[in-house]
Design an enzyme around this catalytic site. Sequence first.
Site, PDB file in Angstrom:
ATOM      1  N   ASP A  20      -0.717   1.172  -3.481  1.00 40.99           N
ATOM      2  CA  ASP A  20      -1.548   0.974  -2.653  1.00 40.99           C
ATOM      3  C   ASP A  20      -3.037  -0.226  -3.770  1.00 40.99           C
ATOM      4  O   ASP A  20      -3.812  -0.609  -4.331  1.00 40.99           O
ATOM      5  CB  ASP A  20      -2.917   2.020  -2.440  1.00 40.99           C
ATOM      6  CG  ASP A  20      -2.253   2.338  -2.273  1.00 40.99           C
ATOM      7  OD1 ASP A  20      -2.137   2.841  -1.143  1.00 40.99           O
ATOM      8  OD2 ASP A  20      -3.021   3.995  -1.635  1.00 40.99           O
ATOM      9  N   GLU A 227      -3.661   0.965   9.178  1.00 37.70           N
ATOM     10  CA  GLU A 227      -5.168   1.139   7.657  1.00 37.70           C
ATOM     11  C   GLU A 227      -4.991   1.035   6.427  1.00 37.70           C
ATOM     12  O   GLU A 227      -4.088  -0.857   6.241  1.00 37.70           O
ATOM     13  CB  GLU A 227      -4.694   2.333   7.092  1.00 37.70           C
ATOM     14  CG  GLU A 227      -2.993   2.578   6.480  1.00 37.70           C
ATOM     15  CD  GLU A 227      -2.258   3.897   6.015  1.00 37.70           C
ATOM     16  OE1 GLU A 227      -3.150   5.250   5.764  1.00 37.70           O
ATOM     17  OE2 GLU A 227      -0.929   4.315   5.452  1.00 37.70           O
TER      18      GLU A 227
END
Length: 329
Positions: A20, A227
Amino acid sequence: MNKNNPKPNVPIVTHIYTADPSAHVFEGKLYIYPSHDLDHNEPSNDNGDQYKMEDYHVLSMDDLNSPVVDHGEALHVKDVPWASKQMWAPDAAFKNNMYYLYFPARDHDGIFRIGVATSDKPEGPFTPQENYIPGSFSIDPAVFVDEDNKAYIYFGGLWGGQLEKWQTGTFKPDAEDPALDGPALGPIVAELSEDMLTFKEETKEVSIVDEDGNPILAGDEDRRFFEGPWVHKYNGLYYLSYSTGTTHKIVYAVSENPQGPFTFKGTILNPVIGWTTHHSIVEFQGKWYLFYHDCSLSDGVDHKRSVKYTEITYNEDGTIQTIDPYENK
Ligand code: FUB
């Protein structure tokens, strides 16, 4: 310190698992704010229990020909009074001569919220606020500071990220998914207050539409938001990019307004090894880069991911060329 210089499309560090990545240029260097994946035997499920992270490490590089420095633990869940577990995808911002780390975690009721922590140095350590940002929910915060110095926070994620449980404005643990033939849920946006610690206004859902102005539908899994929102600006236009989740792509949409509506344009990154895909886009020393992750280093073990980068190319009309993550291997 990772003594090897990072190379495109290979893990930038191998001494820890990282995911991420949110990349920013601060003080002339490239800083990366990743999640820190851990070794454990937690079951894998749609709730994301396998992503059992506890802390953040900040990485930096003087330039892309320099070794990657791991600055050590910048924030641990045990030091965040409101959080219980799962320190998921973070982001960072600079304003008011201060660095801000935005991060999601479950509160003591198991509900994902977004917190903020501050430091006078880009690498931290960061000091968290006592409470999560009032009105925050779900996961994957990304903060964009515009040229006029206004700052916007984007966030949201389906399934384990709980976004669909907030459709009525309050948390409903058993909420139904949106109808497949109706509009998909968009990420959430709010302008941040001057001190960067609260929302300046009510949060709003970002609208993502097709070239005809029709909303992207919930059943359109190749294009709908899942997301990992990220916003960057290129040639005066705002680019919202995100993961499509179940179809494992990073895609993008553009707008003349930082709060949308955004018009869908195409795919930036084809699927990587592993279920999740998550990215950021940054301009550094005159070139544009995509930071992303995959599970190649852990042989596909999905909760042990590694951050990589590659250069991105814009076409003359502002569209972005699709990247195949394994094409140069
Ligand atoms: O790392 C945990 C979660 O997996 C992130 O918050 C999502 O974006 C996905 O990458």
